[in-house]
Scaffold this motif. Structure first.
Motif, PDB file in Angstrom:
ATOM      1  N   ARG A  19      10.383   1.542  -1.112  1.00 16.77           N
ATOM      2  CA  ARG A  19      10.762   2.367   0.038  1.00 16.77           C
ATOM      3  C   ARG A  19      10.885   3.833  -0.361  1.00 16.77           C
ATOM      4  N   ARG A  20      11.512   4.106  -1.518  1.00 13.84           N
ATOM      5  CA  ARG A  20      11.621   5.488  -2.004  1.00 13.84           C
ATOM      6  C   ARG A  20      10.245   6.091  -2.241  1.00 13.84           C
ATOM      7  N   ARG A  21       9.341   5.295  -2.787  1.00 11.41           N
ATOM      8  CA  ARG A  21       7.981   5.777  -3.039  1.00 11.41           C
ATOM      9  C   ARG A  21       7.268   6.136  -1.737  1.00 11.41           C
ATOM     10  N   ILE A  22       7.460   5.316  -0.712  1.00  9.76           N
ATOM     11  CA  ILE A  22       6.847   5.594   0.589  1.00  9.76           C
ATOM     12  C   ILE A  22       7.462   6.849   1.192  1.00  9.76           C
ATOM     13  N   GLU A  23       8.781   6.930   1.202  1.00 13.30           N
ATOM     14  CA  GLU A  23       9.466   8.064   1.829  1.00 13.30           C
ATOM     15  C   GLU A  23       9.211   9.381   1.100  1.00 13.30           C
ATOM     16  N   SER A  24       8.996   9.314  -0.221  1.00 11.75           N
ATOM     17  CA  SER A  24       8.746  10.536  -0.993  1.00 11.75           C
ATOM     18  C   SER A  24       7.294  10.996  -0.894  1.00 11.75           C
ATOM     19  N   GLY A  25       6.423  10.114  -0.379  1.00 11.08           N
ATOM     20  CA  GLY A  25       5.011  10.453  -0.294  1.00 11.08           C
ATOM     21  C   GLY A  25       4.209  10.008  -1.498  1.00 11.08           C
ATOM     22  N   GLU A  26       4.877   9.396  -2.478  1.00 11.68           N
ATOM     23  CA  GLU A  26       4.151   8.878  -3.635  1.00 11.68           C
ATOM     24  C   GLU A  26       3.116   7.850  -3.180  1.00 11.68           C
ATOM     25  N   TYR A  27       3.476   7.042  -2.189  1.00  9.67           N
ATOM     26  CA  TYR A  27       2.523   6.154  -1.526  1.00  9.67           C
ATOM     27  C   TYR A  27       2.175   6.834  -0.211  1.00  9.67           C
ATOM     28  N   ALA A  28       1.000   7.403  -0.163  1.00 14.54           N
ATOM     29  CA  ALA A  28       0.565   8.184   1.004  1.00 14.54           C
ATOM     30  C   ALA A  28       0.301   7.284   2.208  1.00 14.54           C
ATOM     31  N   PRO A  29       0.385   7.859   3.423  1.00  8.91           N
ATOM     32  CA  PRO A  29       0.029   7.084   4.615  1.00  8.91           C
ATOM     33  C   PRO A  29      -1.372   6.501   4.478  1.00  8.91           C
ATOM     34  N   LYS A  30      -1.518   5.295   4.945  1.00 12.44           N
ATOM     35  CA  LYS A  30      -2.769   4.532   4.936  1.00 12.44           C
ATOM     36  C   LYS A  30      -3.157   4.018   3.550  1.00 12.44           C
ATOM     37  N   SER A  31      -2.325   4.258   2.525  1.00  8.51           N
ATOM     38  CA  SER A  31      -2.663   3.729   1.198  1.00  8.51           C
ATOM     39  C   SER A  31      -2.284   2.254   1.131  1.00  8.51           C
ATOM     40  N   LEU A  32      -3.042   1.527   0.325  1.00  2.83           N
ATOM     41  CA  LEU A  32      -2.842   0.096   0.160  1.00  2.83           C
ATOM     42  C   LEU A  32      -1.601  -0.171  -0.686  1.00  2.83           C
ATOM     43  N   VAL A  33      -0.770  -1.091  -0.222  1.00  2.00           N
ATOM     44  CA  VAL A  33       0.371  -1.567  -1.002  1.00  2.00           C
ATOM     45  C   VAL A  33      -0.037  -2.953  -1.500  1.00  2.00           C
ATOM     46  N   SER A  34      -0.487  -3.008  -2.741  1.00  2.00           N
ATOM     47  CA  SER A  34      -1.052  -4.236  -3.305  1.00  2.00           C
ATOM     48  C   SER A  34       0.033  -5.173  -3.824  1.00  2.00           C
ATOM     49  N   GLU A  35       0.082  -6.386  -3.254  1.00  2.00           N
ATOM     50  CA  GLU A  35       1.039  -7.385  -3.729  1.00  2.00           C
ATOM     51  C   GLU A  35       0.760  -7.742  -5.181  1.00  2.00           C
ATOM     52  N   VAL A  36      -0.510  -7.822  -5.552  1.00  2.00           N
ATOM     53  CA  VAL A  36      -0.887  -8.190  -6.920  1.00  2.00           C
ATOM     54  C   VAL A  36      -0.384  -7.137  -7.909  1.00  2.00           C
ATOM     55  N   LYS A  37      -0.565  -5.864  -7.571  1.00  2.00           N
ATOM     56  CA  LYS A  37      -0.114  -4.788  -8.460  1.00  2.00           C
ATOM     57  C   LYS A  37       1.407  -4.736  -8.552  1.00  2.00           C
ATOM     58  N   LEU A  38       2.086  -4.934  -7.434  1.00  2.00           N
ATOM     59  CA  LEU A  38       3.554  -4.934  -7.454  1.00  2.00           C
ATOM     60  C   LEU A  38       4.077  -6.112  -8.269  1.00  2.00           C
TER      61      LEU A  38
END
Length: 81
Positions: A19-38
Motif C-alpha cells: 500500500r505504501r508503495r502504491i501511495e508513494s508512486g513506487e508502483y505507478a498507475p496501471k503497473s502490474l502487481v505480480s503475485e509471483v514476484k510478491l
C-alpha cells in the motif's frame, strides 16, 4: 524480505508495504502487481499474497482482470470517489 512482527498476520504487514508503495508512486498507475514476484520477494505462499491482493482490491488500490493480472488503479480516479 522483511522482518515480520510475530504479533500481526504476515499478510497485513505485506499489505502495508505494498500500500505504501502504491501511495508513494513506487508502483505507478496501471503497473502490474505480480503475485509471483510478491511471493518471491516476501517469502510467503500464494495464499498469503492473495489475501494481500484481495484487501488492496477491496480498498480500490488495484483492479484484477481475469487472465491478465492485477494492476494499480489511477489515484486520481480513487480520490474522486
Amino acid at each position: 524480505m522483511i522482518e515480520y512482527d510475530p504479533t500481526e498476520p504476515k499478510w497485513r504487514q505485506i499489505y502495508a508495504v505494498v500500500r505504501r508503495r502504491i501511495e508513494s508512486g513506487e508502483y505507478a498507475p496501471k503497473s502490474l502487481v505480480s503475485e509471483v514476484k510478491l511471493e518471491a520477494e516476501f517469502g510467503v505462499t500464494r495464499t498469503t499474497i492473495r489475501k494481500v491482493t484481495a484487501q488492496l482490491r477491496e480498498d480500490g488500490l488495484i483492479i484484477t482482470r481475469p487472465s491478465m493480472g492485477s494492476f494499480v488503479t489511477d489515484q486520481e480516479v480513487r480520490s474522486a470517489e
